[in-house]
Design a protein around this motif. Structure first.
Motif, PDB file in Angstrom:
ATOM      1  N   HIS A  28       0.826  -1.199   0.000  1.00 27.38           N
ATOM      2  CA  HIS A  28       0.000   0.000   0.000  1.00 27.38           C
ATOM      3  C   HIS A  28       0.866   1.257   0.000  1.00 27.38           C
ATOM      4  O   HIS A  28       0.505   2.257  -0.632  1.00 27.38           O
ATOM      5  CB  HIS A  28      -0.941   0.005   1.203  1.00 27.38           C
ATOM      6  N   ARG A  36      -3.826   3.493   4.425  1.00 32.28           N
ATOM      7  CA  ARG A  36      -4.529   2.215   4.252  1.00 32.28           C
ATOM      8  C   ARG A  36      -3.650   1.056   4.733  1.00 32.28           C
ATOM      9  O   ARG A  36      -4.117   0.121   5.382  1.00 32.28           O
ATOM     10  CB  ARG A  36      -4.915   2.032   2.797  1.00 32.28           C
ATOM     11  N   PHE A  40      -4.436  -1.629   7.862  1.00 34.39           N
ATOM     12  CA  PHE A  40      -4.322  -3.085   7.809  1.00 34.39           C
ATOM     13  C   PHE A  40      -3.381  -3.595   8.897  1.00 34.39           C
ATOM     14  O   PHE A  40      -3.680  -4.605   9.556  1.00 34.39           O
ATOM     15  CB  PHE A  40      -3.841  -3.552   6.433  1.00 34.39           C
ATOM     16  N   LEU A  74      -5.769 -10.615   3.460  1.00 30.97           N
ATOM     17  CA  LEU A  74      -6.637  -9.623   2.822  1.00 30.97           C
ATOM     18  C   LEU A  74      -5.845  -8.394   2.385  1.00 30.97           C
ATOM     19  O   LEU A  74      -6.124  -7.796   1.343  1.00 30.97           O
ATOM     20  CB  LEU A  74      -7.765  -9.217   3.768  1.00 30.97           C
ATOM     21  N   SER A  75      -4.841  -8.023   3.157  1.00 32.27           N
ATOM     22  CA  SER A  75      -3.982  -6.894   2.812  1.00 32.27           C
ATOM     23  C   SER A  75      -3.217  -7.153   1.516  1.00 32.27           C
ATOM     24  O   SER A  75      -3.095  -6.271   0.666  1.00 32.27           O
ATOM     25  CB  SER A  75      -3.013  -6.628   3.962  1.00 32.27           C
ATOM     26  N   LEU A  77      -4.077  -9.243  -0.912  1.00 32.93           N
ATOM     27  CA  LEU A  77      -5.036  -9.237  -2.018  1.00 32.93           C
ATOM     28  C   LEU A  77      -5.478  -7.821  -2.369  1.00 32.93           C
ATOM     29  O   LEU A  77      -5.634  -7.485  -3.550  1.00 32.93           O
ATOM     30  CB  LEU A  77      -6.249 -10.098  -1.668  1.00 32.93           C
ATOM     31  N   ASP A  78      -5.683  -6.985  -1.366  1.00 34.88           N
ATOM     32  CA  ASP A  78      -6.129  -5.622  -1.611  1.00 34.88           C
ATOM     33  C   ASP A  78      -5.068  -4.806  -2.341  1.00 34.88           C
ATOM     34  O   ASP A  78      -5.378  -4.092  -3.300  1.00 34.88           O
ATOM     35  CB  ASP A  78      -6.489  -4.952  -0.283  1.00 34.88           C
ATOM     36  N   ARG A  81      -4.870  -6.027  -5.923  1.00 32.05           N
ATOM     37  CA  ARG A  81      -6.054  -5.628  -6.696  1.00 32.05           C
ATOM     38  C   ARG A  81      -5.958  -4.169  -7.119  1.00 32.05           C
ATOM     39  O   ARG A  81      -6.218  -3.826  -8.277  1.00 32.05           O
ATOM     40  CB  ARG A  81      -7.318  -5.845  -5.861  1.00 32.05           C
ATOM     41  N   ILE A  82      -5.572  -3.296  -6.199  1.00 28.78           N
ATOM     42  CA  ILE A  82      -5.445  -1.873  -6.525  1.00 28.78           C
ATOM     43  C   ILE A  82      -4.369  -1.670  -7.594  1.00 28.78           C
ATOM     44  O   ILE A  82      -4.565  -0.902  -8.543  1.00 28.78           O
ATOM     45  CB  ILE A  82      -5.133  -1.054  -5.260  1.00 28.78           C
TER      46      ILE A  82
END
Length: 109
Positions: A28, A36, A40, A74-75, A77-78, A81-82
């Protein structure tokens, strides 16, 4: 006149993925979203601590910290994805159209 300079390419999604796997929250930060990433990290620590308190003492290390590992996954994957979305938007906006202009807006026929 139109500006013929194309926007700078975003970070490589695979580099962001590797960074997010290696160090939680760093993907991130590479994307320019440090708040963000810190959120996380905060929830990783909190849920990891909570699961240590509610699991039995004979559970494995992964089982005792399952909440933290869930947020870690989840972090990752997020961040990926971004990065993929930004890269796809950039690639789509810089590809030449059929009339030779870059950008994506076609003339009405």
């Amino acid at each position: 006149m139109t500006d013929s300079t194309s926007p700078a390419p975003p970070s490589n999604p695979y580099l962001v993925l590797a960074s997010a796997i290696a160090l939680p929250g760093s993907g991130h930060v590479m994307l320019g979203l440090p708040a963000r990433g810190l959120q996380f990290l905060f929830f990783m620590v909190i849920l990891g601590w909570v699961t240590t308190k509610v699991t039995p003492p004979d559970a494995s290390f992964i089982g005792r910290h399952a909440g933290g590992f869930l947020i870690y996954a989840l972090s990752i994957l997020d961040a990926y994805r971004i990065a993929r979305i930004r890269h796809s938007v950039w690639a789509h906006s810089t590809r030449p159209d059929s009339d030779g202009a870059a950008g994506g807006a076609k003339a009405d026929i």
